[in-house]
Write a protein that holds these residues in place. Structure first.
Motif, PDB file in Angstrom:
ATOM      1  N   LYS A  13       0.862  -1.297  -0.041  1.00 61.85           N
ATOM      2  CA  LYS A  13      -0.142  -0.267   0.055  1.00 61.85           C
ATOM      3  C   LYS A  13       0.883   1.420  -0.022  1.00 61.85           C
ATOM      4  O   LYS A  13       1.712   1.421   0.883  1.00 61.85           O
ATOM      5  CB  LYS A  13      -0.743   0.023   1.320  1.00 61.85           C
ATOM      6  N   TYR A  15       0.504   5.207  -0.483  1.00 55.65           N
ATOM      7  CA  TYR A  15      -0.388   6.594  -0.433  1.00 55.65           C
ATOM      8  C   TYR A  15       0.213   7.529  -1.527  1.00 55.65           C
ATOM      9  O   TYR A  15       1.299   7.574  -1.792  1.00 55.65           O
ATOM     10  CB  TYR A  15      -0.254   7.326   0.865  1.00 55.65           C
ATOM     11  N   THR A  47      -3.796  -0.696   8.441  1.00 61.51           N
ATOM     12  CA  THR A  47      -3.696  -0.560   7.289  1.00 61.51           C
ATOM     13  C   THR A  47      -3.935  -1.964   6.460  1.00 61.51           C
ATOM     14  O   THR A  47      -4.922  -2.023   5.606  1.00 61.51           O
ATOM     15  CB  THR A  47      -2.700   0.112   6.521  1.00 61.51           C
ATOM     16  N   ARG A  50      -7.405  -3.003   7.115  1.00 58.44           N
ATOM     17  CA  ARG A  50      -8.253  -2.308   6.243  1.00 58.44           C
ATOM     18  C   ARG A  50      -8.610  -2.854   4.829  1.00 58.44           C
ATOM     19  O   ARG A  50      -9.219  -2.667   4.187  1.00 58.44           O
ATOM     20  CB  ARG A  50      -8.247  -0.791   6.605  1.00 58.44           C
ATOM     21  N   MET A  51      -7.239  -3.186   4.285  1.00 55.05           N
ATOM     22  CA  MET A  51      -7.068  -3.607   2.863  1.00 55.05           C
ATOM     23  C   MET A  51      -7.778  -5.302   2.875  1.00 55.05           C
ATOM     24  O   MET A  51      -8.681  -5.469   1.905  1.00 55.05           O
ATOM     25  CB  MET A  51      -5.596  -3.790   2.543  1.00 55.05           C
ATOM     26  N   LEU A  55     -11.561  -1.673   2.820  1.00 54.55           N
ATOM     27  CA  LEU A  55     -11.676  -0.139   3.056  1.00 54.55           C
ATOM     28  C   LEU A  55     -10.597   0.451   2.783  1.00 54.55           C
ATOM     29  O   LEU A  55     -10.518   1.927   2.602  1.00 54.55           O
ATOM     30  CB  LEU A  55     -11.831   0.068   4.656  1.00 54.55           C
ATOM     31  N   GLU A  56      -9.584  -0.187   2.322  1.00 53.37           N
ATOM     32  CA  GLU A  56      -8.235   0.578   1.788  1.00 53.37           C
ATOM     33  C   GLU A  56      -8.217  -0.207   0.309  1.00 53.37           C
ATOM     34  O   GLU A  56      -7.973  -1.298   0.357  1.00 53.37           O
ATOM     35  CB  GLU A  56      -7.182   0.519   2.566  1.00 53.37           C
ATOM     36  N   GLU A  57      -7.813   0.736  -0.561  1.00 53.63           N
ATOM     37  CA  GLU A  57      -7.392   0.018  -1.935  1.00 53.63           C
ATOM     38  C   GLU A  57      -6.003  -0.545  -1.769  1.00 53.63           C
ATOM     39  O   GLU A  57      -5.172   0.014  -1.062  1.00 53.63           O
ATOM     40  CB  GLU A  57      -7.508   1.196  -2.995  1.00 53.63           C
ATOM     41  N   THR A  59      -2.469  -1.286  -3.561  1.00 51.04           N
ATOM     42  CA  THR A  59      -1.644  -0.543  -4.589  1.00 51.04           C
ATOM     43  C   THR A  59      -1.005  -1.700  -5.341  1.00 51.04           C
ATOM     44  O   THR A  59      -0.961  -1.710  -6.729  1.00 51.04           O
ATOM     45  CB  THR A  59      -0.260   0.190  -3.922  1.00 51.04           C
TER      46      THR A  59
END
Length: 369
Positions: A13, A15, A47, A50-51, A55-57, A59
């Protein structure tokens, strides 16, 4: 109960501001396993969770739940339930309505919703709270409602994000054992995030230690504690933390010795092979406070494993006494028998259980022993 394996394959991930939150995470969470993601704040554990939740994209990389890639699957379609740190209860709804809400949205029949809510309430011992509003509940009760709301969904995977951090110490201990019992009862796959190593050690089947977005080690609590992969893991797990001393491996009478600024101790025969490449080189010597004894209470003191220092601080804790002892340039912390007579500014002889020693490479900080 339908449960599932969760697999992370090179999950990364990044940002927009180029901050790498998680780097190349590879992890297999087996069906029905209780896995804890552990590390200091900012290490990427939430994080990662959440992935998994969607809830988190992501990468880069792939996340599988029950054998299917879920990278592009909406959170609501991943068949997971998440319990947050702040419980996220609806204040205007009763406990019953809070627990039933997700099932109503999914158009479950009324009697099925009622059965599931009452069953979950019974498991959690909150049947008598179903008519109350969240503001009428204690922190521990709210926590149970948040867990209940996840249970009624009967998901494949439960995700917990620091769920006990808002509770006081005594309640945290109680909730730890309740969540563990719940895991056995539900036979659920649970992924649990915490920065609290005691929580991790007491609850997990498997611990994933993270630092700066990278997985440092994956293992059972026993493995992580007894065979830490590097200096970070060794220092993060254990309370008080492991002692680290800059030292050299030297040849001496009868074999190899660890030479530090203020002491010299003998390496047990069984570790000599591992240290053969480090003779006359610097290493980081590690020993846990509980593997150091006040000589007066030690079972096998010998000059080869005894060091002498001056007591700096004495901390009596009842079941043990923590001593901070100045030995040469180093401050050694020892957890000793509470009957110790040690006093500040007095000399003391400490006995090291060298069969429990650790050694780390000075450059890479990876474990040698």
């Amino acid at each position: 109960m339908r449960m599932a394996q969760v697999v992370l394959e090179n999950v990364t991930k990044v940002y927009e501001n180029k901050v790498v939150a998680v780097k190349n995470a590879n992890l297999v969470v087996e069906d029905k396993e209780f896995v804890v993601l552990l590390g200091p704040s900012g290490c990427g554990k939430t994080t990662t969770l959440r992935m998994i939740a969607g809830l988190e994209e992501i990468t880069d990389g792939k996340i599988y739940i029950d054998g299917k890639v879920v990278n592009d699957v909406e959170p609501k379609d991943r068949d997971i339930a998440m319990v947050f740190q702040n419980y996220a209860l609806y204040p205007h709804m009763t406990v019953y309505e809070n627990m039933a809400f997700g099932l109503k949205l999914r158009k479950y029949p009324k009697d099925e919703i009622d059965r599931r809510v009452r069953e979950a309430a019974k498991i959690l011992g909150i049947e008598n709270l179903l008519d109350r509003k969240p503001r009428q509940l204690s922190g521990g009760q709210r926590q149970r409602v948040a867990v209940g709301r996840a249970i009624v969904r009967n998901p494949k995977v439960f995700l917990f994000d620091e769920p006990l951090s808002n509770l006081d110490a005594k309640l945290r201990v109680q909730m730890r054992s309740e969540l563990k019992k719940l895991h056995h009862r539900l036979q659920a796959t649970i992924i649990y995030v915490t920065h609290d190593q005691v929580e991790a050690m007491t609850m997990a089947d498997k611990i994933v230690v993270m630092k700066d977005g990278e997985i440092q080690q994956i293992g059972t609590p026993h493995e992580i504690y007894n065979s830490p992969a590097n200096v970070f893991v060794a220092g993060f797990i254990g309370s008080p933390p492991m002692n680290f001393v800059n030292a050299r491996v030297v040849r001496g009478e009868g074999g190899l010795w660890i030479q530090a600024s203020g002491f010299k101790v003998k390496v047990p025969k069984e570790f000599e092979d591992k240290l053969a490449n480090y003779i006359d080189k610097e290493i980081i010597f590690g020993i846990r406070p509980e593997d150091i004894y006040d000589k007066l209470f030690a079972l096998a003191p010998s000059p080869e494993n005894t060091i002498t220092g001056v007591v700096d601080v004495v901390e009596p804790l009842g079941s043990e006494t923590i001593l901070h002892v100045k030995v040469g340039d180093d401050l050694i912390v020892a957890s000793v028998n509470p009957r110790t007579q040690a006093k500040e500014e007095q000399k003391i002889d400490l006995v090291l259980d060298m069969t429990r020693m650790h050694a780390f490479d000075k450059e890479t900080e990876k474990a040698i022993i």
